[in-house]
Scaffold this motif. Structure first.
Motif, PDB file in Angstrom:
ATOM      1  N   LEU A  64       0.828  -1.205   0.000  1.00 45.81           N
ATOM      2  CA  LEU A  64       0.000   0.000   0.000  1.00 45.81           C
ATOM      3  C   LEU A  64       0.864   1.257   0.000  1.00 45.81           C
ATOM      4  N   THR A  65       1.980   1.187   0.751  1.00 50.27           N
ATOM      5  CA  THR A  65       2.906   2.332   0.755  1.00 50.27           C
ATOM      6  C   THR A  65       3.478   2.552  -0.638  1.00 50.27           C
ATOM      7  N   GLU A  66       3.891   1.430  -1.283  1.00 50.70           N
ATOM      8  CA  GLU A  66       4.422   1.547  -2.644  1.00 50.70           C
ATOM      9  C   GLU A  66       3.351   2.055  -3.601  1.00 50.70           C
ATOM     10  N   VAL A  67       2.117   1.527  -3.427  1.00 51.16           N
ATOM     11  CA  VAL A  67       1.018   1.987  -4.284  1.00 51.16           C
ATOM     12  C   VAL A  67       0.765   3.472  -4.070  1.00 51.16           C
ATOM     13  N   LYS A  68       0.847   3.898  -2.810  1.00 52.96           N
ATOM     14  CA  LYS A  68       0.649   5.318  -2.512  1.00 52.96           C
ATOM     15  C   LYS A  68       1.725   6.156  -3.179  1.00 52.96           C
ATOM     16  N   ILE A  69       2.982   5.654  -3.096  1.00 54.87           N
ATOM     17  CA  ILE A  69       4.085   6.373  -3.748  1.00 54.87           C
ATOM     18  C   ILE A  69       3.854   6.422  -5.257  1.00 54.87           C
ATOM     19  N   ASP A  70       3.468   5.243  -5.832  1.00 56.48           N
ATOM     20  CA  ASP A  70       3.182   5.211  -7.275  1.00 56.48           C
ATOM     21  C   ASP A  70       2.028   6.138  -7.621  1.00 56.48           C
ATOM     22  N   PHE A  71       1.021   6.172  -6.747  1.00 57.35           N
ATOM     23  CA  PHE A  71      -0.130   7.042  -6.996  1.00 57.35           C
ATOM     24  C   PHE A  71       0.291   8.504  -7.001  1.00 57.35           C
ATOM     25  N   GLU A  72       1.137   8.874  -6.018  1.00 58.52           N
ATOM     26  CA  GLU A  72       1.621  10.254  -5.973  1.00 58.52           C
ATOM     27  C   GLU A  72       2.442  10.573  -7.215  1.00 58.52           C
TER      28      GLU A  72
END
Length: 244
Positions: free
Chosen positions: A88-96
């Motif tokens: 989820l952290t990686e997804v959040k980073i990718d999302f940003e």
């Protein structure tokens, strides 16, 4: 008489005592039966309690096994939860990052739209200019027949004539076309120095002549019209000239 009454009373007491003893014995027997019945029930209850105790032990063992399995599953769930948190952290980073890229794309799109609007305005302006040029070209094209007629009239009024030479000495081969590449005079611009061909601009009587010089050996040259010989000149080694 008194003795008789005493005996009678004693007999009554004896009978009452016997009846009481009989009643008590019956009660004792009944109590024994009830105690025996209750003893059987107590044994049944003991057996049921023992069976229940065994069931509880088995259930306790199963609960312990399930508890251990549940603990393992909980640990696995915790591990998966940690992994999910990382994802989820990686997804959040990718999302940003994607949001930033989308913002940049939007800015580029807005910039491109502005440039397209500018280009569209320029194209409209150029199109209007091209339309004016095309209209002018049409006017010029419409005026061409008149100008061509004038040129034709001028050409007909001019007598065609040309004078050409070779710019340098050249070695000729058999059936080679002689291309005079240096134009001295061409009144009507009908001589092509690349092909060596003169195209007559109008019908009429034409006079052609040429002069050739051979530095030793013989030479034969011809003037041709539409692949037909209309004149020729020959030189031999004894400097004899033949004209036809």
């Amino acid at each position: 008489m008194e003795n008789y009454l005493v005996v009678l009373i004693l007999s009554a007491f004896v009978l009452l005592g016997a009846f009481y003893v009989h009643t008590v014995n019956q009660n004792i027997v009944q109590i024994k039966d009830e105690l025996l019945h209750h003893g059987n029930e107590i044994n049944k209850v003991k057996l049921e309690l023992e069976w229940t105790r065994n069931e509880l032990k088995q259930a306790q063992i199963e609960v312990k096994v399930e508890l251990e399995s549940t603990k393992k599953e909980v640990k696995q769930v915790k591990v998966e939860l940690e992994s999910t948190k990382k994802e989820l952290t990686e997804v959040k980073i990718d999302f940003e990052s994607t949001r930033k890229e989308l913002t940049e794309v939007k800015e580029d799109f807005d910039s491109t739209r502005k440039q397209m609007n500018i280009l569209r305005a320029e194209m409209i302006e150029k199109d209007n200019a091209y339309r004016k040029e095309i209209n002018q070209i049409r006017l010029d094209v419409n005026a061409l027949p008149e100008e061509l007629n004038k040129i034709k009239t001028e050409l007909h009024s001019q007598k065609p004539g040309f004078y050409v030479t070779l710019s340098s000495h050249t070695t000729l081969h058999q059936t080679q076309r002689i291309e005079f590449d240096q134009v001295i005079t061409d009144v009507t611009k009908n001589y092509n120095k690349i092909t060596g061909i003169f195209t007559v601009p109008k019908d009429g009587l034409y006079h052609f002549s040429f002069t050739m010089f051979s530095n030793g050996g013989g030479l034969h040259a011809e003037i041709m019209q539409n692949h037909q010989v209309i004149g020729k000149k020959s030189w031999n080694s004894q400097l004899r000239v033949s004209n036809n």
